[in-house]
Design a protein around this motif. Structure first.
Motif, PDB file in Angstrom:
ATOM      1  N   ASP A   1       0.862  -1.176   0.000  1.00  0.00           N
ATOM      2  CA  ASP A   1       0.000   0.000   0.000  1.00  0.00           C
ATOM      3  C   ASP A   1       0.896   1.223   0.000  1.00  0.00           C
ATOM      4  O   ASP A   1       1.564   1.512   1.005  1.00  0.00           O
ATOM      5  CB  ASP A   1      -0.912   0.005   1.216  1.00  0.00           C
ATOM      6  N   ARG A   2       0.922   1.903  -1.130  1.00  0.00           N
ATOM      7  CA  ARG A   2       1.802   3.059  -1.219  1.00  0.00           C
ATOM      8  C   ARG A   2       1.416   4.123  -0.217  1.00  0.00           C
ATOM      9  O   ARG A   2       2.283   4.850   0.310  1.00  0.00           O
ATOM     10  CB  ARG A   2       1.743   3.643  -2.637  1.00  0.00           C
TER      11      ARG A   2
ATOM     12  N   ASN B   1      -4.251   4.175  -9.079  1.00  0.00           N
ATOM     13  CA  ASN B   1      -5.421   4.958  -8.695  1.00  0.00           C
ATOM     14  C   ASN B   1      -6.419   4.059  -7.985  1.00  0.00           C
ATOM     15  O   ASN B   1      -7.376   3.548  -8.586  1.00  0.00           O
ATOM     16  CB  ASN B   1      -6.033   5.612  -9.938  1.00  0.00           C
ATOM     17  N   ASP B   2      -6.206   3.901  -6.695  1.00  0.00           N
ATOM     18  CA  ASP B   2      -7.082   3.018  -5.925  1.00  0.00           C
ATOM     19  C   ASP B   2      -7.798   3.759  -4.808  1.00  0.00           C
ATOM     20  O   ASP B   2      -8.379   3.150  -3.914  1.00  0.00           O
ATOM     21  CB  ASP B   2      -6.276   1.857  -5.342  1.00  0.00           C
TER      22      ASP B   2
ATOM     23  N   ASP C   1      -4.156   9.201  -3.554  1.00  0.00           N
ATOM     24  CA  ASP C   1      -3.269   8.785  -4.637  1.00  0.00           C
ATOM     25  C   ASP C   1      -2.352   9.940  -5.032  1.00  0.00           C
ATOM     26  O   ASP C   1      -2.583  11.096  -4.660  1.00  0.00           O
ATOM     27  CB  ASP C   1      -4.089   8.311  -5.838  1.00  0.00           C
ATOM     28  N   ASP C   2      -1.294   9.581  -5.793  1.00  0.00           N
ATOM     29  CA  ASP C   2      -0.301  10.581  -6.181  1.00  0.00           C
ATOM     30  C   ASP C   2      -0.010  10.437  -7.664  1.00  0.00           C
ATOM     31  O   ASP C   2       1.002   9.861  -8.068  1.00  0.00           O
ATOM     32  CB  ASP C   2       0.979  10.386  -5.361  1.00  0.00           C
TER      33      ASP C   2
ATOM     34  N   ASP D   1     -11.764  11.742 -10.031  1.00  0.00           N
ATOM     35  CA  ASP D   1     -10.349  12.065 -10.317  1.00  0.00           C
ATOM     36  C   ASP D   1     -10.053  11.767 -11.776  1.00  0.00           C
ATOM     37  O   ASP D   1     -10.946  11.375 -12.541  1.00  0.00           O
ATOM     38  CB  ASP D   1      -9.410  11.317  -9.374  1.00  0.00           C
ATOM     39  N   SER D   2      -8.783  11.923 -12.167  1.00  0.00           N
ATOM     40  CA  SER D   2      -8.391  11.751 -13.564  1.00  0.00           C
ATOM     41  C   SER D   2      -7.628  10.452 -13.763  1.00  0.00           C
ATOM     42  O   SER D   2      -6.880  10.322 -14.720  1.00  0.00           O
ATOM     43  CB  SER D   2      -7.546  12.944 -14.021  1.00  0.00           C
ATOM     44  N   GLY D   3      -7.758   9.516 -12.841  1.00  0.00           N
ATOM     45  CA  GLY D   3      -7.040   8.269 -12.958  1.00  0.00           C
ATOM     46  C   GLY D   3      -7.596   7.374 -14.042  1.00  0.00           C
ATOM     47  O   GLY D   3      -8.598   7.678 -14.690  1.00  0.00           O
TER      48      GLY D   3
END
Length: 603
Positions: A455-456, A490-491, A523-524, A580-582
């Motif tokens: 998990d980032r 993107n989770d 997310d990043d 979002d834009s994921g």
């Protein structure tokens, strides 16, 4: 009896005795209180010296008028007759009595009170006491009344040569540089003689050298010792034993003598170059020797000592000038060969160096002897050592997406045994660096796999250590750091960051901004966040509120009309969809609660 004693001394001291007794009595007597002590045979009286005699006395000022002499160390069978007192007042009728007082009177010197004869009763030593002061007086034997005033005179002890010269400060030690020229000053010795330096030659000393020729000489009168032979070499003989004699009586036959010893040490000068004991040295060294460790020692011997024997070492030629260095040991004067850079048997197995030893201090006087240096060759053989495995990289950086599947391969490390007889390598993870056991490694090929989900948003980096171990020798191990970066996917859906409530007064007008919304996303994405705001389809055409997106990725809530009434409706609920834009995009719905506030009458 005194006359016989006088005859015994005639050979040596006849002039004195005769002068005193018969020839020149005035030579030994001097006026004291206008009186004179006169020896036997004089027709002068003891007192009432005439003016004529005073003039006569003054005309003989160079003579000693008031002294008697006695020979020291005389030990005959009878007392020594020193002299005789007499006055012409004595008619020979024994009416006159002679009295003697002062130094030694009655013990050392005894007077015959009738004749005036003075005798020395004891053996005298001039070095113990050189003179005696006495007083003579003539009195009437019956009445003891003085016939003349007392007269003082001196008896001097006549010196004989009874003391040998002595060197009270000996034995002596001196130094002189080796290779000194003839006549170089070494030292000076001094002898003393207790005999009278004024009378005769008893204390006149002459020096000579008894032992120490032909290397040294002594000046007869000053006792200065000098070199007598040039080019004396300390390395051949360092110490010399010299015997010096001092003889009195001016060195003539019959004089007494004394000796002293002088130990003369040649001090070192730098007249010898360093010299290696051998022209070729062989050393072997394991390839895994540490930087700075000594490999071997060489020595250039120098016959000189101290500062003159010191040398410094240098590498002047060879195929390993950057690999090795040589330093000087200040205690042993050896050259110590050390390692500057790591060795590798598999790359280069031997080296050849040319070294040089040079004197630190060079005496320019002996530069013509030749160069004060020497050279030698060193051959170094590198031996194979069982080295630990070597990783293909000093460190590794791996990347893995946070949604990677369990057991998926993240990356791989490789290592090899650098030895000629290569061993197989086993890999493992140092579990002290992976306490949660999130990773595994294939022991044979070094592939790293995922053991648990990542998990980032919980942890972006994982730092572990991989261990490589030789199968043949498990004590040979190596370690390498591995940094694992978790890449984002993107989770996570965006969420409302600002408050979920807004307020509007009843008198609010059309187009009033009642609230600004701000969203966040865990997310990043690589290109940053870009949010899309929408109203649900069923509210897209409502008559109360609308939304306006701004350039800074925020959203304004704006009224579409005026004239809100709290009595009609106190609270409005406005659902807003945030995407979002994921890829694929994630979205969430947040509901904004809008409360209508009462407008006061005074407003």
């Amino acid at each position: 009896m005194p006359e016989r004693l006088t005859e015994t001394l005639m050979d040596t001291w006849a002039p004195l005795v005769i002068l005193w007794i018969t020839v020149l009595p005035s030579m030994y007597m001097a006026p004291v209180n206008d009186s004179q002590v006169v020896p036997s045979g004089s027709n002068r009286r003891l007192l009432d010296i005439s003016e004529e005699q005073k003039v006569l006395n003054r005309s003989k000022r160079g003579w000693v008028w008031n002294q008697m002499f006695v020979l020291e160390e005389f030990s005959g069978p009878e007392p020594i007759l020193v002299g005789r007192l007499h006055t012409d007042l004595d008619p020979g009728s024994s009416k006159i009595k002679y009295i003697l007082s002062g130094d030694g009177a009655g013990t050392i010197f005894v007077i015959n009170d009738k004749t005036g004869d003075i005798h020395a009763m004891k053996r005298l030593d001039r070095e113990e006491k050189a003179e005696y002061t006495l007083t003579a007086q003539a009195v009437d034997r019956d009445t003891n009344k003085p016939l003349e005033p007392p007269s003082e005179f001196i008896i001097k002890v006549q010196d004989i040569n009874d003391n040998a010269p002595e060197f009270v400060e000996g034995p002596y030690h001196a130094t002189v540089p080796e290779m000194s020229v003839v006549g170089t000053y070494v030292t000076k010795v001094t002898a003393t003689d207790a005999d009278d330096p004024v009378y005769g030659n008893s204390a006149k000393l002459v020096y000579s050298i008894l032992e120490g020729q032909p290397y040294f000489s002594v000046e007869p009168h000053t006792a200065i010792i000098k070199t007598a032979l040039s080019n004396m070499d300390r390395e051949a003989k360092e110490e010399y034993f010299v015997v010096i004699q001092a003889k009195d009586m001016g060195g003539h036959m019959g004089g007494l003598s004394g000796t002293t010893t002088v130990t003369i040490t040649l001090t070192d000068v730098n007249d010898n170059p360093p010299k290696f004991a051998q022209s070729l040295y062989h050393f072997s060294v394991l390839e895994d020797i540490a930087i700075g460790d000594p490999i071997g020692r060489v020595k250039a011997n120098d016959l000189d000592i101290g500062e003159n024997g010191k040398s410094f070492y240098d590498i002047i030629e060879g195929d390993g000038m950057d690999i090795f260095e040589i330093t000087s040991d200040s205690q042993t004067q050896e050259g110590i060969l050390r390692l500057r850079k790591p060795l590798d048997y598999e790359t280069k197995k031997s080296y050849t160096l040319k070294i040089e030893a040079t004197n630190v201090h060079i005496d320019q006087r002996f530069i013509s002897v030749g160069p004060f240096k020497d050279t030698a060759t060193i051959k170094i053989v590198v031996e194979d050592a069982d080295e630990p495995p070597i990783f293909s990289s000093p460190d590794y950086l791996l990347e893995v997406h946070e949604n990677a599947a369990i057991d998926s391969v993240i990356g791989q490390v490789t290592a090899r045994d650098p030895d000629v007889t290569s061993s197989a390598i086993r890999f493992s993870i140092d579990r002290n660096t992976d306490l949660e056991r999130q990773f595994n490694i294939n022991t044979q090929d070094g592939r790293i796999t995922l053991a648990t989900p990542l998990d980032r948003e919980t942890s972006t980096w994982h730092n572990i250590t991989i261990v490589a171990t030789e199968d043949r020798n498990p004590s040979q191990i190596s370690r390498v750091p591995v940094a694992i970066k978790v890449l984002d996917v993107n989770d996570n859906a965006p969420e409302l960051a600002s408050g979920d409530q807004a307020y509007l007064c009843e008198n609010g007008k059309l187009g009033t901004v009642i609230h600004t919304m701000r969203a966040i996303d865990k997310d990043d994405p690589k290109n940053g966040h870009h949010f899309v705001y929408n109203l649900p389809l069923e509210l897209s055409n409502n008559s109360n509120f609308t939304i306006q997106k701004k350039k800074d990725n925020t959203l304004d809530i704006v009224t579409k009309r005026g004239g809100f009434s709290r009595q009609k409706q106190e609270v409005y609920l406005l659902p807003i969809i945030i995407s979002d834009s994921g890829n694929p995009p994630m979205s969430s719905t947040s509901t904004l609660t809008i409360k209508i506030l009462r407008t006061l009458a005074w407003e």
